[in-house]
Design an enzyme around this catalytic site. Structure first.
Site, PDB file in Angstrom:
ATOM      1  N   SER A  16      -7.560 -13.428   1.571  1.00  0.00           N
ATOM      2  CA  SER A  16      -8.278 -12.593   2.111  1.00  0.00           C
ATOM      3  C   SER A  16      -9.060 -13.789   1.408  1.00  0.00           C
ATOM      4  CB  SER A  16      -9.496 -10.940   1.101  1.00  0.00           C
ATOM      5  OG  SER A  16      -8.236 -10.022   1.415  1.00  0.00           O
ATOM      6  N   HIS A  31      -4.437 -12.418   8.650  1.00  0.00           N
ATOM      7  CA  HIS A  31      -5.733 -10.950   7.627  1.00  0.00           C
ATOM      8  C   HIS A  31      -5.221  -9.682   8.714  1.00  0.00           C
ATOM      9  CE1 HIS A  31      -8.542 -10.318   5.610  1.00  0.00           C
ATOM     10  NE2 HIS A  31      -8.059  -9.760   4.837  1.00  0.00           N
ATOM     11  N   GLU A  37      -7.327 -11.293  11.135  1.00  0.00           N
ATOM     12  CA  GLU A  37      -7.744 -12.878  11.254  1.00  0.00           C
ATOM     13  C   GLU A  37      -6.974 -14.108  11.374  1.00  0.00           C
ATOM     14  OE1 GLU A  37     -12.295 -12.113   9.063  1.00  0.00           O
ATOM     15  OE2 GLU A  37     -10.356 -11.924   8.342  1.00  0.00           O
ATOM     16  N   ASN A  79     -15.218 -10.363   5.834  1.00  0.00           N
ATOM     17  CA  ASN A  79     -15.412 -10.244   4.257  1.00  0.00           C
ATOM     18  C   ASN A  79     -16.589 -10.785   3.978  1.00  0.00           C
ATOM     19  OD1 ASN A  79     -13.402  -7.870   3.306  1.00  0.00           O
ATOM     20  ND2 ASN A  79     -11.968  -9.674   3.322  1.00  0.00           N
TER      21      ASN A  79
HETATM   22  P1  NAI Z   1      -2.132  -4.625  -4.559  1.00  0.00           P
HETATM   23  O1  NAI Z   1      -2.521  -4.830  -5.435  1.00  0.00           O
HETATM   24  O2  NAI Z   1      -2.220  -3.316  -3.320  1.00  0.00           O
HETATM   25  O3  NAI Z   1      -0.912  -5.104  -4.207  1.00  0.00           O
HETATM   26  C1  NAI Z   1      -0.343  -6.438  -4.457  1.00  0.00           C
HETATM   27  C2  NAI Z   1       1.498  -6.299  -4.871  1.00  0.00           C
HETATM   28  O4  NAI Z   1       2.327  -7.713  -5.044  1.00  0.00           O
HETATM   29  C3  NAI Z   1       1.785  -5.530  -6.111  1.00  0.00           C
HETATM   30  O5  NAI Z   1       2.921  -4.983  -5.933  1.00  0.00           O
HETATM   31  C4  NAI Z   1       2.231  -7.485  -7.311  1.00  0.00           C
HETATM   32  O6  NAI Z   1       3.231  -6.326  -7.962  1.00  0.00           O
HETATM   33  C5  NAI Z   1       2.894  -7.563  -5.839  1.00  0.00           C
HETATM   34  N1  NAI Z   1       3.243  -8.377  -6.992  1.00  0.00           N
HETATM   35  C6  NAI Z   1       2.539  -9.646  -7.076  1.00  0.00           C
HETATM   36  N2  NAI Z   1       2.747 -10.870  -7.543  1.00  0.00           N
HETATM   37  C7  NAI Z   1       4.153 -10.471  -6.815  1.00  0.00           C
HETATM   38  C8  NAI Z   1       4.432 -12.421  -6.336  1.00  0.00           C
HETATM   39  N3  NAI Z   1       4.869 -12.964  -7.337  1.00  0.00           N
HETATM   40  N4  NAI Z   1       6.423 -11.692  -5.815  1.00  0.00           N
HETATM   41  C9  NAI Z   1       6.085 -10.338  -5.098  1.00  0.00           C
HETATM   42  N5  NAI Z   1       5.102  -9.688  -5.374  1.00  0.00           N
HETATM   43  C10 NAI Z   1       4.279  -9.510  -6.318  1.00  0.00           C
HETATM   44  O7  NAI Z   1      -2.765  -5.440  -3.242  1.00  0.00           O
HETATM   45  P2  NAI Z   1      -3.067  -5.355  -2.021  1.00  0.00           P
HETATM   46  O8  NAI Z   1      -4.444  -5.056  -1.772  1.00  0.00           O
HETATM   47  O9  NAI Z   1      -1.602  -5.617  -1.591  1.00  0.00           O
HETATM   48  O10 NAI Z   1      -3.337  -7.057  -1.435  1.00  0.00           O
HETATM   49  C11 NAI Z   1      -2.330  -8.327  -1.461  1.00  0.00           C
HETATM   50  C12 NAI Z   1      -3.341  -9.432  -0.703  1.00  0.00           C
HETATM   51  O11 NAI Z   1      -3.802  -8.601   0.571  1.00  0.00           O
HETATM   52  C13 NAI Z   1      -4.138 -10.030  -1.439  1.00  0.00           C
HETATM   53  O12 NAI Z   1      -4.196 -10.650  -0.738  1.00  0.00           O
HETATM   54  C14 NAI Z   1      -5.664  -9.039  -1.039  1.00  0.00           C
HETATM   55  O13 NAI Z   1      -6.245  -9.628  -0.491  1.00  0.00           O
HETATM   56  C15 NAI Z   1      -5.261  -8.850   0.678  1.00  0.00           C
HETATM   57  N6  NAI Z   1      -5.707  -7.781   1.020  1.00  0.00           N
HETATM   58  C16 NAI Z   1      -5.619  -6.987   0.971  1.00  0.00           C
HETATM   59  C17 NAI Z   1      -7.070  -5.447   1.492  1.00  0.00           C
HETATM   60  C18 NAI Z   1      -6.763  -4.191   1.001  1.00  0.00           C
HETATM   61  O14 NAI Z   1      -7.777  -3.527   1.380  1.00  0.00           O
HETATM   62  N7  NAI Z   1      -6.478  -4.242  -0.418  1.00  0.00           N
HETATM   63  C19 NAI Z   1      -7.132  -5.691   2.819  1.00  0.00           C
HETATM   64  C20 NAI Z   1      -6.377  -7.779   3.647  1.00  0.00           C
HETATM   65  C21 NAI Z   1      -6.041  -8.437   2.968  1.00  0.00           C
END
Ligand code: NAI
Length: 286
Positions: free
Chosen positions: A121, A142, A154, A193
């Site tokens: 993000s 995104h 995006e 964002n």
């Molecule tokens: P989340 O905390 O739900 O999931 C992140 C996952 O990544 C976790 O399951 C973790 O175990 C895994 N992870 C961490 N390091 C890793 C690695 N080295 N290899 C493989 N897996 C790994 O977070 P979320 O919300 O899914 O966010 C993920 C990305 O998406 C971030 O960059 C966030 O900014 C972006 N994002 C989030 C949104 C939201 O509404 N939460 C919307 C759009 C983008």
């Protein structure tokens, strides 16, 4: 240029599991990589739960659920991404984690025209490109939460992304995934964002200062502005750790106080109150 048929996803959390589902429902062969086997299992469960929900709503059949799950492999082995046409990284919003992943991906992914994309993000795409050693084939893509439902994607080319990579991704997002892309420049927060995060942080500051209760702040925006969800409930849905990380990146980039996370947000993240995904944020969840 080959068509994109083999998708890799890194991270199977909120977004990674949603992107996995979107890809598999578009008939792609998907490999989703998590940090360890337990996390890979949790990601598989997340995808299955979401598919079952779509089945209950009559959007897909039981056969669709089975066929979709058949197309996905969940693993903790990053090497399983070697033959992918596109990898979408959706690991936690931490710059060091993503830099390390893109460094490794540059060596692991074998196809010359494979695209490496990040769902970040706020982290500079140009840095992820540079460390991968194949910057012309790296860009931001995104998605929005929940990815299977939200139409917008995006697309963020960096200074070093080639026009061919952008064009191919645009075709894929529109044609294969059926989503609606907008193009944004490589600045922390992109379009949505940049507008949304200061609003959410203002609502948290308002709550912190005791203006009104969480439910009254949320009801104000739902009933007064016609928003489907209030800002504190939306913060819980997005994940408070993710909002904090985005705010920090945006503050680092623009040095504007409106992006700086308020102390209450810091404390809630430190306490593990991350919102819906941890069972408690501004509200409790089952
Ligand atoms: P989340 O905390 O739900 O999931 C992140 C996952 O990544 C976790 O399951 C973790 O175990 C895994 N992870 C961490 N390091 C890793 C690695 N080295 N290899 C493989 N897996 C790994 O977070 P979320 O919300 O899914 O966010 C993920 C990305 O998406 C971030 O960059 C966030 O900014 C972006 N994002 C989030 C949104 C939201 O509404 N939460 C919307 C759009 C983008």
């Amino acid at each position: 240029m080959t068509t994109i048929e083999r998708l890799g996803v890194i991270g199977g959390g909120l977004m990674g599991s949603g992107i996995t589902e979107v890809g598999a429902r578009a008939d792609l062969d998907v490999v989703t990589v998590e940090v360890d086997d337990d996390a890979a299992k949790a990601a598989a469960e997340r995808v299955e739960t979401s598919l079952r929900r779509a089945e209950q709503r009559g959007k897909i059949t039981e056969q669709d659920v089975a066929a979709t799950l058949e197309r996905i492999t969940f693993t903790s082995d990053l090497q399983a991404l070697a033959d992918r046409d596109l990898v979408v990284e959706a690991a936690s919003e931490e710059e060091q984690t993503k830099l390390e992943l893109f460094g490794r991906l540059g060596r692991i992914v074998q196809k010359d025209d494979a695209i490496l994309a990040s769902n970040t993000s706020s982290i500079p795409i140009v840095k992820l490109g540079a460390i991968s050693g194949r910057a012309d084939r790296v860009m931001g893509v995104h998605f929005f939460n929940p990815a299977p439902v939200m139409k917008l994607v995006e697309l963020i080319p960096s200074l070093t992304t080639s026009p061919q990579t952008m064009e191919r991704m645009q075709g894929f997002v529109e044609g294969t995934l059926g989503k609606e892309p907008i193009e944004a420049t490589d600045r922390a927060g992109f379009v949505v964002n940049s507008l949304l995060v200061p609003y959410l942080l203002s609502a948290i500051r308002m709550y912190e200062a005791g203006y009104a209760s969480a439910t009254d702040i949320d009801s104000g925006m739902v009933l007064g502005c016609g928003h489907p969800m209030g800002p504190l409930a939306l913060s819980d849905l997005i994940g408070l750790d993710t909002i904090r990380a985005i705010g920090i990146s945006m503050y680092e980039e623009f040095k504007e106080p409106l992006y700086s996370p308020p102390p209450l947000l810091d404390r809630m993240v430190d306490a593990g109150l991350l919102g819906k995904k941890s069972g408690h944020g501004f509200y409790p969840y089952d």
